[in-house]
Design an enzyme around this catalytic site. Structure first.
Site, PDB file in Angstrom:
ATOM      1  CB  SER A  28      -0.872  -0.019   1.243  1.00 30.00           C
ATOM      2  OG  SER A  28      -1.644   1.137   1.258  1.00 30.00           O
ATOM      3  N   GLY A  29       0.610   2.156  -0.917  1.00 27.54           N
ATOM      4  CA  GLY A  29       1.379   3.394  -0.989  1.00 27.54           C
ATOM      5  C   GLY A  29       2.624   3.287  -1.837  1.00 27.54           C
ATOM      6  CB  SER A  55      -5.020   3.399   0.673  1.00 29.14           C
ATOM      7  OG  SER A  55      -4.802   2.023   0.599  1.00 29.14           O
ATOM      8  CB  SER A  56      -6.710   1.097  -4.383  1.00 29.17           C
ATOM      9  OG  SER A  56      -5.884   2.002  -5.041  1.00 29.17           O
ATOM     10  CB  THR A  68      -3.523   3.668  -7.758  1.00 30.67           C
ATOM     11  OG1 THR A  68      -3.916   2.570  -6.937  1.00 30.67           O
ATOM     12  CG2 THR A  68      -4.733   4.273  -8.398  1.00 30.67           C
ATOM     13  CG  ASN A  77      -1.840   5.620  -0.619  1.00 27.28           C
ATOM     14  OD1 ASN A  77      -1.862   6.843  -0.772  1.00 27.28           O
ATOM     15  ND2 ASN A  77      -1.975   4.758  -1.607  1.00 27.28           N
ATOM     16  CD  GLU A 136      -2.466  -5.313   3.002  1.00 26.55           C
ATOM     17  OE1 GLU A 136      -3.253  -5.836   3.790  1.00 26.55           O
ATOM     18  OE2 GLU A 136      -2.715  -4.297   2.341  1.00 26.55           O
ATOM     19  N   GLY A 164      -0.007  -5.938  -2.857  1.00 31.52           N
ATOM     20  CA  GLY A 164       1.057  -6.928  -2.719  1.00 31.52           C
ATOM     21  C   GLY A 164       0.892  -7.630  -1.385  1.00 31.52           C
TER      22      GLY A 164
HETATM   23  N1  LIG Z   1       5.450   7.917  -9.893  1.00 36.45           N
HETATM   24  C1  LIG Z   1       5.095   8.713  -8.900  1.00 36.45           C
HETATM   25  N2  LIG Z   1       5.497   9.987  -8.892  1.00 36.45           N
HETATM   26  C2  LIG Z   1       5.141  10.818  -7.897  1.00 36.45           C
HETATM   27  N3  LIG Z   1       4.409  10.436  -6.828  1.00 36.45           N
HETATM   28  C3  LIG Z   1       3.979   9.176  -6.776  1.00 36.45           C
HETATM   29  C4  LIG Z   1       4.293   8.242  -7.810  1.00 36.45           C
HETATM   30  N4  LIG Z   1       3.742   7.074  -7.481  1.00 36.45           N
HETATM   31  C5  LIG Z   1       3.108   7.266  -6.298  1.00 36.45           C
HETATM   32  N5  LIG Z   1       3.237   8.515  -5.874  1.00 36.45           N
HETATM   33  C6  LIG Z   1       2.705   9.113  -4.621  1.00 36.45           C
HETATM   34  O1  LIG Z   1       2.416   8.081  -3.753  1.00 36.45           O
HETATM   35  C7  LIG Z   1       1.056   8.066  -3.378  1.00 36.45           C
HETATM   36  C8  LIG Z   1       0.560   6.642  -3.264  1.00 36.45           C
HETATM   37  O2  LIG Z   1       0.541   6.036  -4.537  1.00 36.45           O
HETATM   38  P1  LIG Z   1      -0.610   5.027  -4.967  1.00 36.45           P
HETATM   39  O3  LIG Z   1      -1.930   5.512  -4.518  1.00 36.45           O
HETATM   40  O4  LIG Z   1      -0.427   4.755  -6.380  1.00 36.45           O
HETATM   41  O5  LIG Z   1      -0.216   3.773  -4.127  1.00 36.45           O
HETATM   42  P2  LIG Z   1      -0.816   2.332  -4.227  1.00 36.45           P
HETATM   43  O6  LIG Z   1       0.311   1.414  -4.472  1.00 36.45           O
HETATM   44  O7  LIG Z   1      -1.921   2.326  -5.222  1.00 36.45           O
HETATM   45  O8  LIG Z   1      -1.346   2.120  -2.794  1.00 36.45           O
HETATM   46  P3  LIG Z   1      -2.636   1.332  -2.315  1.00 36.45           P
HETATM   47  O9  LIG Z   1      -2.322  -0.104  -2.355  1.00 36.45           O
HETATM   48  O10 LIG Z   1      -2.804   1.852  -0.941  1.00 36.45           O
HETATM   49  O11 LIG Z   1      -3.727   1.738  -3.225  1.00 36.45           O
HETATM   50  C9  LIG Z   1       0.350   8.839  -4.478  1.00 36.45           C
HETATM   51  O12 LIG Z   1      -0.811   9.455  -4.012  1.00 36.45           O
HETATM   52  C10 LIG Z   1       1.404   9.844  -4.871  1.00 36.45           C
HETATM   53  O13 LIG Z   1       1.359  10.944  -4.016  1.00 36.45           O
HETATM   54 MG   LIG Z   2      -3.865   2.131  -5.103  1.00 40.67          MG
END
Ligand SMILES: Nc1ncnc2c1ncn2[C@@H]1O[C@H](COP(=O)(O)OP(=O)(O)OP(=O)(O)O)[C@@H](O)[C@H]1O
Ligand SMILES: [Mg+2]
Length: 1009
Positions: free
Chosen positions: A107-108, A160-161, A112, A157, A391, A389
């Site tokens: 997460s984070g 977070s999705s 996404t 996050n 957890e 991934g």
């Molecule tokens: N390539 C990137 N460039 C800049 N910031 C990023 C990038 N990827 C992620 N972030 C930052 O990290 C935060 C978390 O990313 P994201 O929501 O994609 O995580 P996630 O893997 O989907 O987490 P979750 O499993 O909780 O959904 C985003 O809101 C953004 O602020």
């Molecule tokens: Mg996500």
């Protein structure tokens, strides 16, 4: 290829397969760290992209970046999410095979974000038509809607999705996006009713309260204050600085419109959201008889209105339970049970509304066959999987179990497909397949899902067993069936150290990525939604679609959540197996969401749980490096005299020559049909070092060669250009001469193609002659002879030219000169072609006033004189010559002798003036003899006769009274008596008295007439 990379791009290795010490986790992490320090967040493991969340905008996602990666081979440019996107897209187009990109990570970690970047890349770089742009917009807009309903702020996050998402993007035969489909997995419904400290419920609740219009909120019975809703304050943080709920609400509303939601549908959806909030605020208390009852009546009223159900029925559903064994009988719920039933209803309503939402989005993204039915057969798909991934928490519940099981399955898929593709590549290249040593996690997957013996089967069995299932009996059953399995441990089964680490209500699974203890507490809690029957009756269109009446009437026990998940996962794996996969592994560098911080322990943990070392091991089991022959030869050909500067033969032979020269040992490489395979990175690095060392010398050689070639090339180009120019000129000249001769021959014909050049040339040279050599003055009568076609134009030009010159001449003329000229004009009118002495007089200027007076001394009595001249007066009788001055005033003329006025002739009385046509200077002024004042005609002789007569005729206005006689002039001597002057031409001027009393004048004749 790699030569396009800058020095910064080369920090560490950009592909982990080139890590010499590839089994070392420390070396792996060090490479990640070094690159992360240079803001290089992407690194490959073969074709797998490892991405480290930078937690800041790196400005590497512009349109220009997209263009840079578009159509460029994967390894030719530094690693990037766009490289993966483009590579996948091209593979789909060229191989016509469906593709999928699997994005995983904690997460984070940025899953996404990565999936959004991929979608944006396609939206920007793929061709689109008008209809397709609608689909493209809907694809993009589906994100904010799903994020509003399925994402929440968690400790890890802010966005977070809380569900797994698989999205298919469908492309037509031209590669344009034409449709899409989304599958959702495992929405974290528990969040609807409970959030850990520092976390929030799903965004949509806060967005509605912050951004919704007041009318709307009133209709829903809501207040603009999240603090008022129990379901929103469990985590004690309804507000988050990084989130702007109000503006997000606007985005979501707009997105709903773009996707094609009707107003009624939106209304129904909001009713559900509001009803969840009212459910949360529904409280229970004890009635008089100790029964559980609802204590918040207004909530119940709103609920029945918003859910579109009968109020009393809902009340009963929330406080009573139907006894399945006893038909229609119900029993009251305890306080705790009522709370649980309420929460279960809230979760069920929200969860199913979310599923409906996804289905609705799918309808809007669905490719409509009617548009172009020919496309359907040739369309291809790229799938994007954004799923959590591994957890691991201190207490891992059923949800973590599902997530980790999902990852186990994905790892299986990865192993299968990677090995399969490796094997296929080896086969295609004609290289013998060597078995690869790796850990196959099939054993763990079987442990979970095997029929009858697997974890899920045991869980199902326990749930279906008559009587109340208990966690302890379930654990015992697990121990009975799975005891002795290498990857399953319980407190009882374990010994020594491990026993301490596993609690009594826990079991431990040894996953491929590590060990995880799961608690069985609550594992079996089945959704006992008594209220399902009530909700089935709902007027709310969404709910009536989501809750099926059959659910209530059927005697069959519903599938357990685990089986449901297992089935949906099997379906997903089936989908993914049918596609060519690419992988994006996301890593978060720290827990504080800070940019530039690399927490090694945290990263190590993720590297382990993402199975990256395993990925690398599988990838490196065979050959670390492989390149097509042409690329390899192109890069390293300078290292071998045999291949430098160019290899002319077969590429495979060229590469063989090259590696032989470089001293590769047989075990270090293999030559396939189109590629060279290098087993160890060291071999490649040695070659790279050799290239690096060769570069300066190579540079000099190339430079010298370049200079030589440049000089030779420039010289020969210059010479070539000169000769070409000369030949061109010659050809042109010959052509002109030919045209000229032909034109000359045809010059008298009408204008035709044969003579047009000649005629034009003639005209041109005539006009140019005039331009270069025009007449110089008004007297210059020279004018070039025009060609026949310009005769008329030439006359006009000549006239114009003359007029111009005359105008210019006149403008320059002075007043005295004008007077002079006027007199000359009068002289010419009187004498031209009439008198022989006239031509001689032309160049002589007429003098100014009294210029010619010689003997004139004193004439004070005379009026102002305009002109005076010395004359000889001949007596009318006897012709005696006497010197006199002839003076002309404005109104008369006088003859004066030694200051005495001898005779006055009034101009009014002057009848005419006679002169001869010869060169003599005689003139006779005729006056009336009857006039007493006048002394009759006057005979005068003057050297300037032309001048005198002109002046006199002008002043007396007698220009028409000048007679020019050929042979004799008669004059009056006295009244009635006449004298005659006879003129004859002779060699010289003579004046004599002739016979008959005539005066005989002989004068030379200059111009024979
Ligand atoms: N390539 C990137 N460039 C800049 N910031 C990023 C990038 N990827 C992620 N972030 C930052 O990290 C935060 C978390 O990313 P994201 O929501 O994609 O995580 P996630 O893997 O989907 O987490 P979750 O499993 O909780 O959904 C985003 O809101 C953004 O602020
Ligand atoms: Mg996500």
């Amino acid at each position: 290829m790699e030569s396009t990379l800058t020095a910064r791009d080369r920090v560490g290795v950009q592909d982990f397969v080139l890590l010499e010490n590839y089994t070392s986790e420390a070396a792996f992490i060090e490479n990640l760290r070094r690159r992360f320090g240079e803001k290089l967040i992407y690194t490959y493991i073969g074709s797998v992209l490892v991405s480290v969340n930078p937690y800041k905008d790196l400005e590497i996602y512009s349109k220009a970046h997209m263009e840079r990666y578009r159509g460029v081979s994967f390894y030719e440019i530094s690693p990037h999410i766009y490289a993966v996107s483009d590579n996948t897209y091209r593979a789909m187009r060229t191989e016509r095979r469906d593709q999928c990109i699997l994005i995983s990570g904690e997460s984070g970690a940025g899953k996404t974000e990565a999936s959004k970047k991929i979608l944006q890349y396609y939206a920007t770089t793929c061709p689109v038509t008008d209809h397709m742009s609608t689909i493209r917009d809907r694809l993009l807009q589906s994100n904010p809607v799903l994020e509003a309903f399925g994402n929440a702020k968690t400790l890890r996050n802010d966005n977070s999705s809380r569900f797994g998402k698989y999205m298919d993007v469908q492309f037509d035969f031209r590669g344009a996006p034409i449709g899409g489909h989304i599958l959702n997995y495992l929405l974290e419904k528990s969040r609807v009713v409970h959030q850990n400290h520092g976390e929030r419920n799903f965004h949509i609740f806060y967005q509605l309260l912050e951004g919704g219009e007041q009318d709307q909120l009133s209709k829903l019975g809501l207040e603009r204050n999240a603090q008022k809703y129990h379901y929103l304050v469990k985590g004690c943080c309804p507000r988050v600085s990084s989130i702007n709920d109000k503006s997000d609400w606007k985005t979501v509303r707009k997105a709903l419109t773009v996707i094609g939601f009707h107003e009624e549908e939106v209304e129904d959806l909001l009713n559900i959201i509001a009803s969840v909030l009212h459910l949360g605020n529904t409280q229970f208390g004890e009635g008089e008889d100790g029964e559980t009852q609802i204590t918040t009546e207004p909530q119940l009223t709103y609920l029945s209105k918003l859910l579109g159900v009968d109020g009393p029925a809902l009340r009963e559903a929330l406080t009573h339970k139907k006894l399945t064994a006893k038909g229609e009988e119900v029993s009251p719920l305890s306080f705790e049970q009522a709370v649980a039933a309420r929460d279960a209803l809230a979760k069920a309503v929200y969860g199913r509304a979310f599923t409906w939402l996804v289905a609705k989005i799918n309808q809007s993204l669905a490719f409509k066959v009617s548009h172009t039915s020919i496309m359907i057969g040739s369309s291809s798909v790229i799938g994007l999987l954004d799923i959590y991934g591994f957890e691991v928490f201190q207490h891992n519940s059923f949800e973590q179990f599902c997530i980790n099981y999902c990852n186990e399955k994905l790892q299986q898929l990865f192993i299968k497909l990677t090995l399969k593709s490796e094997q296929e590549e080896y086969e295609a290249e004609g290289i013998t397949w060597e078995p690869v040593k790796y850990f196959d996690n099939k054993i763990i997957c079987d442990l979970v899902e095997e029929k009858h013996k697997g974890f899920i089967s045991i869980l199902d069995e326990e749930c279906l067993r008559p009587g109340e299932p208990s966690d302890i009996s379930f654990l015992e059953k697990l121990e009975d069936t799975l005891g002795g399995h290498a990857h399953f441990v319980t407190h009882k089964l374990a010994n020594g150290k491990t026993r301490k680490a596993v609690g009594r209500e826990e079991f431990r699974l040894i996953h491929y990525a590590g060990e995880v203890n799961y608690t069985v507490n609550g594992e079996l809690a089945n959704q006992s939604v008594n209220s399902t029957a009530v909700i089935c009756q709902s007027d709310n269109q969404i709910l009536s679609q989501c809750f099926n009446r059959e659910e209530v009437t059927t005697q069959k026990r519903p599938e357990t959540a685990a089986t449901q998940f297992k089935n949906s996962l099997a379906k997903l794996i089936e989908i993914l197996m049918s596609k060519e996969p690419s992988y994006v592994r996301c890593i978060k560098p720290n827990d504080a969401k800070q940019s530039g911080r690399f927490d090694e322990a945290l990263v190590r943990h993720q590297v382990k749980y993402l199975g990256l070392m395993e990925n690398l091991r599988v990838r490196r089991a065979g050959f670390a490096y492989r390149r097509r022959y042409e690329a390899f030869l192109q890069r390293y050909k300078s290292l071998c005299p045999g291949t430098w500067p160019n290899w002319q033969g077969r590429l495979a032979d060229g590469v063989a020559t090259l590696v032989q020269h470089l001293g590769y040992k047989p075990e270090e490489y293999k030559l396939g049909k189109t590629k060279i395979f290098i087993r160890f990175p060291k071999t490649l690095f040695t070659t790279e070092d050799a290239l690096e060392a060769r570069r300066p010398a190579l540079g000099k050689t190339i430079q010298a060669k370049y200079h030589r070639i440049r000089n030779a090339v420039i010289q020969s180009a210059w010479r070539g250009m000169k000769s070409r120019r000369k030949a061109r000129r010659r050809r042109h000249a010959a052509e002109i001469i030919r045209k000229f001769i032909k034109g000359f021959i045809y010059r008298h014909y009408e204008r035709c193609p044969e003579n047009e050049y000649f005629l034009d040339h003639q005209r041109f040279s005539f006009l140019m002659t005039l331009v270069r050599n025009p007449p110089k003055s008004v007297l210059d009568k020279s004018w070039p002879v025009p060609p026949p076609s310009l005769t008329e134009a030439s006359e006009h030009l000549c006239r114009l030219c003359m007029q111009n010159m005359m105008r210019a001449y006149c403008r320059r003329i002075q007043p005295e000169w004008k007077k002079q000229m006027e007199q000359k004009v009068v002289a010419s009118q009187i004498f031209q072609d009439q008198k022989d002495s006239y031509p001689q007089s032309v160049p002589k200027l007429f003098p100014p006033v009294v210029h010619r007076l010689q003997h004139f001394t004193d004439l004070t009595n005379t009026p102002l004189t305009d002109y005076g001249v010395a004359v000889t007066k001949y007596d009318r009788r006897g012709y005696k010559a006497r010197p006199r001055q002839l003076l002309l005033t404005s109104s008369f003329a006088v003859l004066v002798a030694e200051a005495k006025l001898k005779q006055r002739i009034d101009y009014a009385a002057l009848r005419s003036i006679s002169v001869s046509s010869l060169t003599d200077g005689f003139m006779v002024l005729h006056v009336p003899s009857e006039d007493n004042k006048q002394k009759s005609d006057v005979v005068l002789q003057c050297d300037h006769v032309i001048e005198v007569v002109t002046k006199l005729a002008t002043m007396a206005d007698k220009k028409n009274k000048v007679n020019i006689s050929q042979d004799s002039i008669k004059f009056a001597v006295a009244r009635g008596k006449e004298g005659v002057i006879d003129f004859t031409s002779g060699p010289e001027l003579k004046v004599a008295k002739g016979k008959k009393g005539h005066l005989l004048v002989t004068a030379p004749q200059l111009n024979p007439r």
